[in-house]
Write a protein that holds these residues in place. Structure first.
Motif, PDB file in Angstrom:
ATOM      1  N   ASN A 152     -14.565   9.099  -2.562  1.00 15.92           N
ATOM      2  CA  ASN A 152     -13.927   7.962  -1.892  1.00 15.92           C
ATOM      3  C   ASN A 152     -12.412   8.027  -2.037  1.00 15.92           C
ATOM      4  OD1 ASN A 152     -16.514   7.201  -1.424  1.00 15.92           O
ATOM      5  ND2 ASN A 152     -16.450   5.296  -2.582  1.00 15.92           N
ATOM      6  N   PRO A 153     -11.670   7.466  -1.078  1.00 13.84           N
ATOM      7  CA  PRO A 153     -10.197   7.478  -1.179  1.00 13.84           C
ATOM      8  C   PRO A 153      -9.705   6.735  -2.417  1.00 13.84           C
ATOM      9  CG  PRO A 153     -10.916   6.876   1.045  1.00 13.84           C
ATOM     10  CD  PRO A 153     -12.141   6.864   0.187  1.00 13.84           C
ATOM     11  N   CYS A 154      -8.602   7.217  -2.970  1.00 12.91           N
ATOM     12  CA  CYS A 154      -7.996   6.584  -4.139  1.00 12.91           C
ATOM     13  C   CYS A 154      -7.451   5.211  -3.745  1.00 12.91           C
ATOM     14  CB  CYS A 154      -6.880   7.472  -4.679  1.00 12.91           C
ATOM     15  SG  CYS A 154      -6.037   6.787  -6.131  1.00 12.91           S
ATOM     16  N   LYS A 155      -7.764   4.187  -4.585  1.00  9.56           N
ATOM     17  CA  LYS A 155      -7.344   2.815  -4.285  1.00  9.56           C
ATOM     18  C   LYS A 155      -6.132   2.377  -5.101  1.00  9.56           C
ATOM     19  CE  LYS A 155     -11.967   1.253  -2.942  1.00  9.56           C
ATOM     20  NZ  LYS A 155     -13.049   0.266  -3.198  1.00  9.56           N
ATOM     21  N   LEU A 156      -5.606   3.272  -5.942  1.00  9.96           N
ATOM     22  CA  LEU A 156      -4.424   2.927  -6.730  1.00  9.96           C
ATOM     23  C   LEU A 156      -3.182   2.930  -5.851  1.00  9.96           C
ATOM     24  CD1 LEU A 156      -5.110   5.054  -9.939  1.00  9.96           C
ATOM     25  CD2 LEU A 156      -5.553   2.617  -9.596  1.00  9.96           C
ATOM     26  N   LYS A 157      -2.129   2.256  -6.318  1.00 10.69           N
ATOM     27  CA  LYS A 157      -0.888   2.236  -5.554  1.00 10.69           C
ATOM     28  C   LYS A 157      -0.223   3.606  -5.599  1.00 10.69           C
ATOM     29  CE  LYS A 157       0.345  -2.654  -5.704  1.00 10.69           C
ATOM     30  NZ  LYS A 157       1.402  -3.639  -6.061  1.00 10.69           N
ATOM     31  N   CYS A 158       0.413   3.972  -4.489  1.00  9.53           N
ATOM     32  CA  CYS A 158       1.019   5.301  -4.364  1.00  9.53           C
ATOM     33  C   CYS A 158       2.152   5.491  -5.376  1.00  9.53           C
ATOM     34  CB  CYS A 158       1.532   5.473  -2.937  1.00  9.53           C
ATOM     35  SG  CYS A 158       2.416   7.032  -2.662  1.00  9.53           S
ATOM     36  N   MET A 159       3.111   4.588  -5.411  1.00  2.94           N
ATOM     37  CA  MET A 159       4.249   4.613  -6.324  1.00  2.94           C
ATOM     38  C   MET A 159       5.126   5.845  -6.166  1.00  2.94           C
ATOM     39  SD  MET A 159       3.863   1.716  -7.648  1.00  2.94           S
ATOM     40  CE  MET A 159       5.167   1.743  -8.853  1.00  2.94           C
TER      41      MET A 159
END
Length: 245
Positions: A152-159
């Motif tokens: 699944n796609p990463c849901k964390l903020k890009c930063m």
């Protein structure tokens, strides 16, 4: 009372006047007498009959270790093991699942991850693997999630640092695009107001426009609207016209 030898060979205490008659097979069965001694007969399975001598031998209920179609062993009666072994492979599988629930751990592996099935042998394997795994996305973020969610796609903020100096606040799986951090900027009209850092094509200034139109009147629109639309509002001032006649 005297000892009498019964037709089965055991001794039994009987009244003296009954001794002669009970020793006859015919009379013994006719009177319904039953020997209370343990039966010594060996059944076809090889186990000794556990009933009394005067009772009819029936199916063997001796506990045995039987091999189920899954390969695991389970304790069941000799009669049940004989009944199951006489069936076809598929019928044995249905029979064992219907009557017995194998409690041994399942030996199958889940697809496509290859993790071992967490259920019991008699239970259906899950369609989704719930084993926790550490996943590292393309941008280096590490997160713990279930195995079936590893793609699944990463849901964390890009930063990720943007050219303006701010960090991208979108999700890691999304394209960075323009910066959406609100900053105080000076618009071409000279006013200072909050606006998205990366949005240079629009202006949210709510001050009244101070540009004088060709007709001589001041524009009635707002500074931000005129700048964003690249056109001033039509003049709405009322004027007096001299008739041509």
């Amino acid at each position: 009372l005297v000892y009498a030898t019964l037709p089965c060979g055991h001794f039994e205490m009987v009244p003296c006047n009954e001794k002669q008659r009970l020793t006859s097979h015919y009379i013994f069965r006719l009177r319904g007498s039953k020997c209370s001694h343990p039966c010594k007969k060996i059944m076809s399975c090889g186990h000794r009959c556990r009933k009394k001598c005067g009772e009819v031998c029936s199916d063997c209920n001796e506990p045995v270790q039987a091999t189920l179609p899954c390969g695991h062993t389970m304790t069941m009666t000799c009669r049940e093991e004989k009944e199951m072994s006489s069936l076809s492979t598929y019928a044995r599988y249905v029979y064992s699942n219907h009557k017995y629930q194998c409690i041994q751990p399942c030996t199958k592996t889940l697809s496509p991850c290859g993790h071992p099935c967490p259920n019991k042998c008699s239970e259906k394997c899950p369609s989704k693997c719930e084993v926790p795994v550490m996943v590292t996305c393309l941008k280096g973020h590490e997160s713990r999630r279930s195995c079936h969610q590893s793609e699944n796609p990463c849901k964390l903020k890009c930063m990720k640092p943007l050219p303006c100096g701010h960090n991208c606040r979108k999700k890691c799986s999304e394209e960075c695009g323009t910066c959406d951090v609100m900053v105080n900027e000076r618009c071409p009209c000279g006013h200072i107001h909050p606006n998205k850092c990366g949005d240079k094509s629009s202006c949210s200034c709510s001050a009244k426009c101070t540009v004088r139109l060709k007709c001589g009147h001041i524009c009635s629109g707002k500074c931000g609207q005129c700048y964003t639309n690249r056109v001033h509002y039509w003049c709405t001032q009322s004027v007096s016209l001299k008739p041509f006649c």
